[in-house]
Design a protein around this motif. Structure first.
Motif, PDB file in Angstrom:
ATOM      1  N   PRO A  70      19.426  -4.096  12.414  1.00 50.35           N
ATOM      2  CA  PRO A  70      18.617  -2.880  12.424  1.00 50.35           C
ATOM      3  C   PRO A  70      18.713  -2.137  13.757  1.00 50.35           C
ATOM      4  CG  PRO A  70      17.220  -4.752  12.852  1.00 50.35           C
ATOM      5  CD  PRO A  70      18.601  -5.294  12.562  1.00 50.35           C
ATOM      6  N   VAL A  71      18.273  -0.903  13.754  1.00 49.90           N
ATOM      7  CA  VAL A  71      18.181  -0.097  14.964  1.00 49.90           C
ATOM      8  C   VAL A  71      17.163  -0.755  15.899  1.00 49.90           C
ATOM      9  CG1 VAL A  71      17.461   2.164  15.839  1.00 49.90           C
ATOM     10  CG2 VAL A  71      18.732   2.010  13.710  1.00 49.90           C
ATOM     11  N   PRO A  72      17.440  -0.810  17.210  1.00 50.44           N
ATOM     12  CA  PRO A  72      16.435  -1.359  18.127  1.00 50.44           C
ATOM     13  C   PRO A  72      15.093  -0.637  17.965  1.00 50.44           C
ATOM     14  CG  PRO A  72      18.496  -1.033  19.281  1.00 50.44           C
ATOM     15  CD  PRO A  72      18.652  -0.425  17.914  1.00 50.44           C
ATOM     16  N   GLY A  73      14.047  -1.412  17.805  1.00 49.48           N
ATOM     17  CA  GLY A  73      12.714  -0.867  17.603  1.00 49.48           C
ATOM     18  C   GLY A  73      12.300  -0.765  16.152  1.00 49.48           C
ATOM     19  N   ALA A  74      13.213  -0.931  15.227  1.00 51.56           N
ATOM     20  CA  ALA A  74      12.890  -0.815  13.805  1.00 51.56           C
ATOM     21  C   ALA A  74      12.261  -2.087  13.262  1.00 51.56           C
ATOM     22  CB  ALA A  74      14.130  -0.467  12.994  1.00 51.56           C
ATOM     23  N   ASP A  75      12.636  -3.230  13.812  1.00 54.26           N
ATOM     24  CA  ASP A  75      12.129  -4.523  13.347  1.00 54.26           C
ATOM     25  C   ASP A  75      11.767  -5.367  14.571  1.00 54.26           C
ATOM     26  OD1 ASP A  75      11.599  -6.987  12.241  1.00 54.26           O
ATOM     27  OD2 ASP A  75      13.440  -7.077  11.059  1.00 54.26           O
ATOM     28  N   PRO A  76      10.489  -5.320  15.006  1.00 56.73           N
ATOM     29  CA  PRO A  76      10.093  -6.043  16.226  1.00 56.73           C
ATOM     30  C   PRO A  76      10.399  -7.544  16.175  1.00 56.73           C
ATOM     31  CG  PRO A  76       8.350  -4.562  15.532  1.00 56.73           C
ATOM     32  CD  PRO A  76       9.397  -4.558  14.439  1.00 56.73           C
TER      33      PRO A  76
END
Length: 87
Positions: A70-76
């Motif tokens: 995923p994009v950084p920040g999309a899935d903590p």
């Protein structure tokens, strides 16, 4: 999404509309590169979103990675697990 990010997203949207149905669905990553690009542009703006997208496309080759990316920040949870692996 900023106006500049919307402008940068136009070729991605065009690809999804016109070329993607002809290319097939053999993507190595989840989400697909085009979905990743749109999410990166929405979350991080035109400059950083474009850099993240180019980095992702650069990893899309037979010797590159695969799987959930995923994009950084999309899935903590994914970000924490990735950061813990770097230590």
């Amino acid at each position: 999404m900023s106006p500049l990010a919307r402008l940068v997203a136009l070729p991605v949207r065009g690809y999804r509309l016109i070329a993607s149905p002809w290319v097939g669905h053999g993507c190595r990553f989840q989400p697909t590169c085009s979905a990743y690009a749109l999410d990166a542009l929405a979350r991080h703006g035109a400059w950083r979103g474009s850099l993240l997208t180019l980095r992702r496309i650069g990893r899309c080759h037979p010797w590159g990675g695969h799987g959930y990316d995923p994009v950084p920040g999309a899935d903590p949870d994914h970000d924490e697990a990735r950061d813990a692996g770097r230590r």
